[in-house]
Design a protein around this motif. Sequence first.
Motif, PDB file in Angstrom:
ATOM      1  N   UNK A   1      84.277  72.731  64.644  1.00 25.68           N
ATOM      2  CA  UNK A   1      85.618  72.165  64.804  1.00 25.68           C
ATOM      3  C   UNK A   1      85.847  71.712  66.240  1.00 25.68           C
ATOM      4  N   UNK A   2      86.876  70.902  66.424  1.00 24.54           N
ATOM      5  CA  UNK A   2      87.190  70.414  67.767  1.00 24.54           C
ATOM      6  C   UNK A   2      88.673  70.588  68.059  1.00 24.54           C
ATOM      7  N   UNK A   3      88.985  70.737  69.349  1.00 19.55           N
ATOM      8  CA  UNK A   3      90.385  70.710  69.762  1.00 19.55           C
ATOM      9  C   UNK A   3      90.582  69.440  70.591  1.00 19.55           C
ATOM     10  N   UNK A   4      91.582  68.658  70.213  1.00 18.28           N
ATOM     11  CA  UNK A   4      91.889  67.397  70.892  1.00 18.28           C
ATOM     12  C   UNK A   4      93.280  67.539  71.485  1.00 18.28           C
ATOM     13  N   UNK A   5      93.397  67.371  72.795  1.00 17.55           N
ATOM     14  CA  UNK A   5      94.741  67.482  73.391  1.00 17.55           C
ATOM     15  C   UNK A   5      94.973  66.399  74.425  1.00 17.55           C
ATOM     16  N   UNK A   6      96.210  65.901  74.468  1.00 16.69           N
ATOM     17  CA  UNK A   6      96.556  64.840  75.420  1.00 16.69           C
ATOM     18  C   UNK A   6      97.729  65.284  76.272  1.00 16.69           C
TER      19      UNK A   6
ATOM     20  N   UNK B   1      83.771  67.469  75.624  1.00 14.88           N
ATOM     21  CA  UNK B   1      82.801  66.498  75.107  1.00 14.88           C
ATOM     22  C   UNK B   1      83.298  65.059  75.171  1.00 14.88           C
ATOM     23  N   UNK B   2      84.607  64.869  75.373  1.00 15.65           N
ATOM     24  CA  UNK B   2      85.086  63.485  75.477  1.00 15.65           C
ATOM     25  C   UNK B   2      86.424  63.429  76.208  1.00 15.65           C
ATOM     26  N   UNK B   3      86.664  62.325  76.892  1.00 18.29           N
ATOM     27  CA  UNK B   3      87.985  62.032  77.457  1.00 18.29           C
ATOM     28  C   UNK B   3      88.294  60.572  77.165  1.00 18.29           C
ATOM     29  N   UNK B   4      89.584  60.308  76.990  1.00 20.95           N
ATOM     30  CA  UNK B   4      89.997  58.943  76.676  1.00 20.95           C
ATOM     31  C   UNK B   4      91.323  58.682  77.378  1.00 20.95           C
ATOM     32  N   UNK B   5      91.401  57.629  78.207  1.00 23.58           N
ATOM     33  CA  UNK B   5      92.678  57.339  78.850  1.00 23.58           C
ATOM     34  C   UNK B   5      93.681  56.818  77.825  1.00 23.58           C
ATOM     35  N   UNK B   6      94.937  57.227  77.953  1.00 20.50           N
ATOM     36  CA  UNK B   6      95.991  56.783  77.034  1.00 20.50           C
ATOM     37  C   UNK B   6      97.094  56.138  77.848  1.00 20.50           C
ATOM     38  N   UNK B   7      97.576  55.021  77.356  1.00 21.57           N
ATOM     39  CA  UNK B   7      98.630  54.319  78.076  1.00 21.57           C
ATOM     40  C   UNK B   7     100.004  54.707  77.508  1.00 21.57           C
ATOM     41  N   UNK B   8     100.260  55.999  77.427  1.00 23.55           N
ATOM     42  CA  UNK B   8     101.586  56.465  76.995  1.00 23.55           C
ATOM     43  C   UNK B   8     102.115  57.429  78.048  1.00 23.55           C
ATOM     44  N   UNK B   9     103.431  57.587  78.087  1.00 14.30           N
ATOM     45  CA  UNK B   9     104.081  58.512  79.019  1.00 14.30           C
ATOM     46  C   UNK B   9     103.603  58.325  80.458  1.00 14.30           C
ATOM     47  N   UNK B  10     103.297  57.088  80.831  1.00 15.78           N
ATOM     48  CA  UNK B  10     102.966  56.814  82.223  1.00 15.78           C
ATOM     49  C   UNK B  10     101.562  57.216  82.633  1.00 15.78           C
ATOM     50  N   UNK B  11     100.662  57.391  81.664  1.00 12.59           N
ATOM     51  CA  UNK B  11      99.268  57.665  82.007  1.00 12.59           C
ATOM     52  C   UNK B  11      98.847  59.071  81.636  1.00 12.59           C
ATOM     53  N   UNK B  12      98.089  59.171  80.557  1.00 16.58           N
ATOM     54  CA  UNK B  12      97.626  60.479  80.110  1.00 16.58           C
ATOM     55  C   UNK B  12      96.142  60.422  79.828  1.00 16.58           C
ATOM     56  N   UNK B  13      95.550  61.592  79.640  1.00 19.29           N
ATOM     57  CA  UNK B  13      94.180  61.667  79.151  1.00 19.29           C
ATOM     58  C   UNK B  13      94.179  62.454  77.858  1.00 19.29           C
ATOM     59  N   UNK B  14      93.323  62.013  76.931  1.00 24.76           N
ATOM     60  CA  UNK B  14      93.080  62.787  75.717  1.00 24.76           C
ATOM     61  C   UNK B  14      91.737  63.496  75.905  1.00 24.76           C
ATOM     62  N   UNK B  15      91.768  64.802  75.851  1.00 23.27           N
ATOM     63  CA  UNK B  15      90.564  65.619  76.037  1.00 23.27           C
ATOM     64  C   UNK B  15      90.078  66.121  74.678  1.00 23.27           C
ATOM     65  N   UNK B  16      88.773  66.119  74.461  1.00 23.99           N
ATOM     66  CA  UNK B  16      88.212  66.731  73.255  1.00 23.99           C
ATOM     67  C   UNK B  16      87.257  67.832  73.676  1.00 23.99           C
ATOM     68  N   UNK B  17      87.496  69.046  73.166  1.00 22.95           N
ATOM     69  CA  UNK B  17      86.595  70.161  73.465  1.00 22.95           C
ATOM     70  C   UNK B  17      86.022  70.703  72.158  1.00 22.95           C
ATOM     71  N   UNK B  18      84.805  71.235  72.259  1.00 25.47           N
ATOM     72  CA  UNK B  18      84.132  71.811  71.092  1.00 25.47           C
ATOM     73  C   UNK B  18      83.294  72.978  71.583  1.00 25.47           C
ATOM     74  N   UNK B  19      82.718  73.744  70.651  1.00 25.13           N
ATOM     75  CA  UNK B  19      81.851  74.842  71.084  1.00 25.13           C
ATOM     76  C   UNK B  19      80.592  74.221  71.705  1.00 25.13           C
TER      77      UNK B  19
END
Length: 405
Positions: A195-200, A241-259
Amino acid sequence: MTRCRICLGPVREFVDLGRQPRSDAFLPPGEADAHPEAEFFFRLAAGACADCGMAQLTEPVPAEAMFHRDYPYRTSQSARMSEHFARTARRLAAEVRDRPDPFVVEVGCNDGGILPTLARAGVRHLGVDPSGRAAAEAAGRGARVLTAFFGPESAAEVRAAEGPADLVYSANTVSHVPDLASVFAGADLLLARDGRMVFEDPYLGDILARTAFDQIIDEHVYLFTVGAVRQAARRYGFELVDVEPLDVHGGQLRFTVARPGRYRVSSAVKRTLRVEGLGLAALDGFAARVEHVRDELVALLRTLREQGRRVVGYGATAKSATVTNYCGIGPDLLPFVCDSTPAKQGLVTPGTHIPVRPPAAFADPYPDFALLFAWNHAEEIMAKERAFRAAGGRWIRYVPGVRVV
Ligand code: TMP
Ligand code: ZN
């Protein structure tokens, strides 16, 4: 000296925004005068850990004081964000589609987040949010919700009842939790092996690049960077395992973590890490740039008042508490702020006691200038309020610098 909440290393303060109230503690108009001592204040300052790099508030407010039953923020107030969550839901649903009876959990779903879209698509899901009223509204949109803080206890409860989750998703919540270890411990208990946890969340790189000092509020206990999140994840038994820039709320990152070892680490992680090293040098001049914005904004508002121009605020955002309290902007400079959130209307802003009125008050009649506190929703708001500008009105912006447009 403050110790890092992640690694206990020394935290070096880089900005002090002074005495501040709880950013969402709107209060009834009479109460501020009747019981001035009842309003809670703390020193809002941020620093970065010299060891692990995590930027954080030096004096965080207990989560229970913020995310209670009557937490007033509502995700659904922005059409743009609603679209963002619908798109995110579709993408995440597609990513787990091949699994047998996939299960997605949203941490901090507020009044819906990605859940209504998942519900309509028939994806098994659950929201976990401590703010009872917001969670009830999510349920009204067809979502299944548990009113609780996310952590080992609630995660174990969910796993026992529903089985392992394929995905844990969270927007603008993970950085709000002082006990970050408890979030990862919850994810560890709840997630399936792969499984993965994705948070921005807000990205410190964007905050520095735009001098977006109003992203520093009581709720944003951590100001994430790729480097610091990667280290924290490792400490708590996960791998970034991944990051993705997001153009919401003035600049965020979406992080993905896994085991560790379960997913290939994307090239975006390494690329962002490289760029980030340079950007963090901007920490040094940040406090001076913030003071400069404050001085220019206050000077502009005073000049407009002397000229007899009407100025009102647009968007009683949590961020606006930082701006008004740090700059000393009260009803004398800004007679009211309009906001579409029913739970904020009729109250006054925390600390500075500016009345909050419904959006209808904005056009009744239009002011000469509108101070755009909800600058992260600028496109949506300016499109909606086209008539204001057509009638000669002008917007005042202060991120990345003070300007009238
Ligand atoms: P946020 O920046 O934390 O998302 O908060 C945005 C605030 O602005 C929230 O209180 C709702 C308000 N708002 C309006 O009043 N009108 C709008 O069109 C939008 C998008 C937000
Ligand atoms: Zn640290």
